[in-house]
Write an enzyme that holds these catalytic residues in place. Sequence first.
Site, PDB file in Angstrom:
ATOM      1  N   ASP A 128       2.365  -6.912   2.588  1.00  0.00           N
ATOM      2  CA  ASP A 128       1.269  -6.061   3.051  1.00  0.00           C
ATOM      3  C   ASP A 128       1.824  -4.783   3.690  1.00  0.00           C
ATOM      4  O   ASP A 128       1.338  -4.341   4.731  1.00  0.00           O
ATOM      5  CB  ASP A 128       0.330  -6.805   4.014  1.00  0.00           C
ATOM      6  CG  ASP A 128      -0.958  -6.026   4.270  1.00  0.00           C
ATOM      7  OD1 ASP A 128      -1.203  -5.029   3.559  1.00  0.00           O
ATOM      8  OD2 ASP A 128      -1.712  -6.407   5.185  1.00  0.00           O
ATOM      9  N   HIS A 164      -9.108  -9.921   0.388  1.00  0.00           N
ATOM     10  CA  HIS A 164      -8.914  -9.753   1.835  1.00  0.00           C
ATOM     11  C   HIS A 164     -10.065 -10.493   2.492  1.00  0.00           C
ATOM     12  O   HIS A 164     -11.211 -10.053   2.439  1.00  0.00           O
ATOM     13  CB  HIS A 164      -8.928  -8.269   2.202  1.00  0.00           C
ATOM     14  CG  HIS A 164      -8.721  -8.021   3.664  1.00  0.00           C
ATOM     15  ND1 HIS A 164      -7.673  -7.278   4.145  1.00  0.00           N
ATOM     16  CD2 HIS A 164      -9.413  -8.420   4.758  1.00  0.00           C
ATOM     17  CE1 HIS A 164      -7.724  -7.231   5.469  1.00  0.00           C
ATOM     18  NE2 HIS A 164      -8.787  -7.929   5.862  1.00  0.00           N
ATOM     19  N   ASN A 177      -6.677   0.863  -2.051  1.00  0.00           N
ATOM     20  CA  ASN A 177      -7.388   1.605  -0.994  1.00  0.00           C
ATOM     21  C   ASN A 177      -6.718   2.940  -0.695  1.00  0.00           C
ATOM     22  O   ASN A 177      -6.362   3.253   0.436  1.00  0.00           O
ATOM     23  CB  ASN A 177      -7.534   0.757   0.276  1.00  0.00           C
ATOM     24  CG  ASN A 177      -6.205   0.268   0.833  1.00  0.00           C
ATOM     25  OD1 ASN A 177      -5.229   0.160   0.113  1.00  0.00           O
ATOM     26  ND2 ASN A 177      -6.169  -0.004   2.119  1.00  0.00           N
ATOM     27  N   HIS A 218       0.878  -1.177   0.000  1.00  0.00           N
ATOM     28  CA  HIS A 218       0.000   0.000   0.000  1.00  0.00           C
ATOM     29  C   HIS A 218       0.911   1.222   0.000  1.00  0.00           C
ATOM     30  O   HIS A 218       1.564   1.496   1.009  1.00  0.00           O
ATOM     31  CB  HIS A 218      -0.874   0.029   1.252  1.00  0.00           C
ATOM     32  CG  HIS A 218      -1.732  -1.188   1.450  1.00  0.00           C
ATOM     33  ND1 HIS A 218      -3.062  -1.227   1.084  1.00  0.00           N
ATOM     34  CD2 HIS A 218      -1.464  -2.405   1.989  1.00  0.00           C
ATOM     35  CE1 HIS A 218      -3.576  -2.413   1.394  1.00  0.00           C
ATOM     36  NE2 HIS A 218      -2.625  -3.150   1.946  1.00  0.00           N
ATOM     37  N   PHE A 219       0.951   1.940  -1.125  1.00  0.00           N
ATOM     38  CA  PHE A 219       1.843   3.098  -1.211  1.00  0.00           C
ATOM     39  C   PHE A 219       1.101   4.430  -1.071  1.00  0.00           C
ATOM     40  O   PHE A 219       1.674   5.492  -1.228  1.00  0.00           O
ATOM     41  CB  PHE A 219       2.680   3.049  -2.494  1.00  0.00           C
ATOM     42  CG  PHE A 219       3.851   2.054  -2.432  1.00  0.00           C
ATOM     43  CD1 PHE A 219       4.208   1.434  -1.245  1.00  0.00           C
ATOM     44  CD2 PHE A 219       4.588   1.778  -3.578  1.00  0.00           C
ATOM     45  CE1 PHE A 219       5.284   0.535  -1.184  1.00  0.00           C
ATOM     46  CE2 PHE A 219       5.670   0.887  -3.537  1.00  0.00           C
ATOM     47  CZ  PHE A 219       6.005   0.266  -2.337  1.00  0.00           C
ATOM     48  N   ARG A 220      -0.219   4.376  -0.828  1.00  0.00           N
ATOM     49  CA  ARG A 220      -0.986   5.509  -0.278  1.00  0.00           C
ATOM     50  C   ARG A 220      -1.197   6.716  -1.186  1.00  0.00           C
ATOM     51  O   ARG A 220      -1.804   7.694  -0.746  1.00  0.00           O
ATOM     52  CB  ARG A 220      -0.333   6.018   1.024  1.00  0.00           C
ATOM     53  CG  ARG A 220      -0.050   4.963   2.091  1.00  0.00           C
ATOM     54  CD  ARG A 220      -1.289   4.295   2.563  1.00  0.00           C
ATOM     55  NE  ARG A 220      -1.111   3.554   3.803  1.00  0.00           N
ATOM     56  CZ  ARG A 220      -1.901   2.552   4.179  1.00  0.00           C
ATOM     57  NH1 ARG A 220      -2.898   2.169   3.410  1.00  0.00           N
ATOM     58  NH2 ARG A 220      -1.704   1.934   5.312  1.00  0.00           N
TER      59      ARG A 220
HETATM   60  O1  DOR Z   1      -3.627  -3.974   8.391  1.00  0.00           O
HETATM   61  C1  DOR Z   1      -3.987  -3.649   7.275  1.00  0.00           C
HETATM   62  N1  DOR Z   1      -3.730  -2.430   6.779  1.00  0.00           N
HETATM   63  N2  DOR Z   1      -4.668  -4.514   6.533  1.00  0.00           N
HETATM   64  C2  DOR Z   1      -5.259  -4.146   5.376  1.00  0.00           C
HETATM   65  O2  DOR Z   1      -5.904  -4.951   4.781  1.00  0.00           O
HETATM   66  C3  DOR Z   1      -5.174  -2.753   4.902  1.00  0.00           C
HETATM   67  C4  DOR Z   1      -3.950  -2.129   5.417  1.00  0.00           C
HETATM   68  C5  DOR Z   1      -3.936  -0.648   5.188  1.00  0.00           C
HETATM   69  O3  DOR Z   1      -4.143  -0.239   4.045  1.00  0.00           O
HETATM   70  O4  DOR Z   1      -3.685   0.090   6.128  1.00  0.00           O
END
Ligand code: DOR
Length: 445
Positions: A304, A180, A95, A63-65
């Site tokens: 993750d 997920h 996300n 997840h690089f936000r």
């Molecule tokens: O712990 C988690 N953080 N699990 C996820 O599925 C999403 C991730 C996040 O994007 O922060």
Amino acid sequence: MTAFDLVIRNATCVSHRGIGQADVGVRGGKTAAIGDLSQAAAGQVIDATGLHLLPGVVDSQVHFREPGLEHKEDLESGSRGAVLGGVTTVFEMPNTKPSTTTAEALQYKLDRALNRMWCDHAFYVGAAAENAALLGELERLPGCCGVKLFMGASTGDLLVHEDETILRVLQSGSRRVSVHSEDEQRMRDRKALAEEGNVLSHTVVRDDQSAIIATQRLLRLARQAGRRVHVLHVTTADEIELLARHKDIATVEVTPQHLTLAAPDCYEALGTRAQMNPPIRGAHHRDGLWKGIADGIVDVLGSDHAPHTLEEKAKPYPASPSGMTGVQTLVPVMLDHVNAGRLNLQQFVDLTSAGPARIWGMAGKGRLAVGWDADYTVVDMNASRTIEDGWIASRVGWTPFDGRQVSAWPIGTIIRGQRVMWDGQLADAAAGQPVRFNDTLRAHG
Ligand code: DOR
């Protein structure tokens, strides 16, 4: 005499042939020869005596936000952490803010990645009730590795939890859907079990049954739809046993943190830094994941990588967000397990390059052999080092493995023949490219 752009001399190569010393020659970004190249002319020579050369490590869950949450991470900082940690390719999650649920949102990420991402990359498109009918088209766009479906809510607002909508998603398109798998209804019913300030209760709210029930449902729905699925970050011994009976349609990811940490100790030592979804569970489940690796049920390791700032993490549970960094520590943490005898180097390679290649059909990536992309992770299997927060390139600057001594270390990251990282030094410019996939080549060249 044949000239190469690059020759890596005296590496201990880990490939389909086994483990053995060889020189590797690169031309035009591809592996061009493996063997004795001591007489060959080369534009550049790297002496890798004493080092192991592995096929480039792929981290298929980060997840690089960017966009929207750049105070936690962005595509540049996240991918810088990747290459500093020996990772050559990442698949990035949808996300973000907004969520990546449209062609425009996907293209935005690809545009932002250009000249900013240090490693090769592909992006997930998120499943939602609104885009379910379009997913078959969206998943085939250039730079897309597939669809991600959240059956349980986590960071962000992507969620598809009713059977009927999950089925609609699974019936739209043909590529493998990454999931997920935590049961939203059960977790809602158990929300009151969260104890203010006690992060250990995270494992009670999002208990093992939440994961097991969801994976049972998912497998039933995947069979009904005739669709292949990839179950992300599996956390229970029970799911490993279950998934072993469904290998025709389901592939399996586990994370280094679920293999390394265990409740309750990790929560006592790390507090909310150990909080993630699905949670880190007790030693029994951790042992079950290792059995899944030993038995060949697990297909890939994904980190993750899900950064949150220490300020956000300092909020008292359950206000604290779930997730931890991981892209930079996957290689040293797992190679330390290799040195401890928990898996061997060829299993590591299977889980980090051959596995992703098999699951997603990456064009030209995932094998140390002539004709394939010259993506290499060069490691020192005899380097005693300590992982520290200060080493972490992520914007949030912390790792759950701070202070952990490891016995192996990523020394070099070579992507399509370019030395992107060596001994902690980065190349002059970021030049990551989108990954191409076998089943969409015709459309995208
Ligand atoms: O712990 C988690 N953080 N699990 C996820 O599925 C999403 C991730 C996040 O994007 O922060």
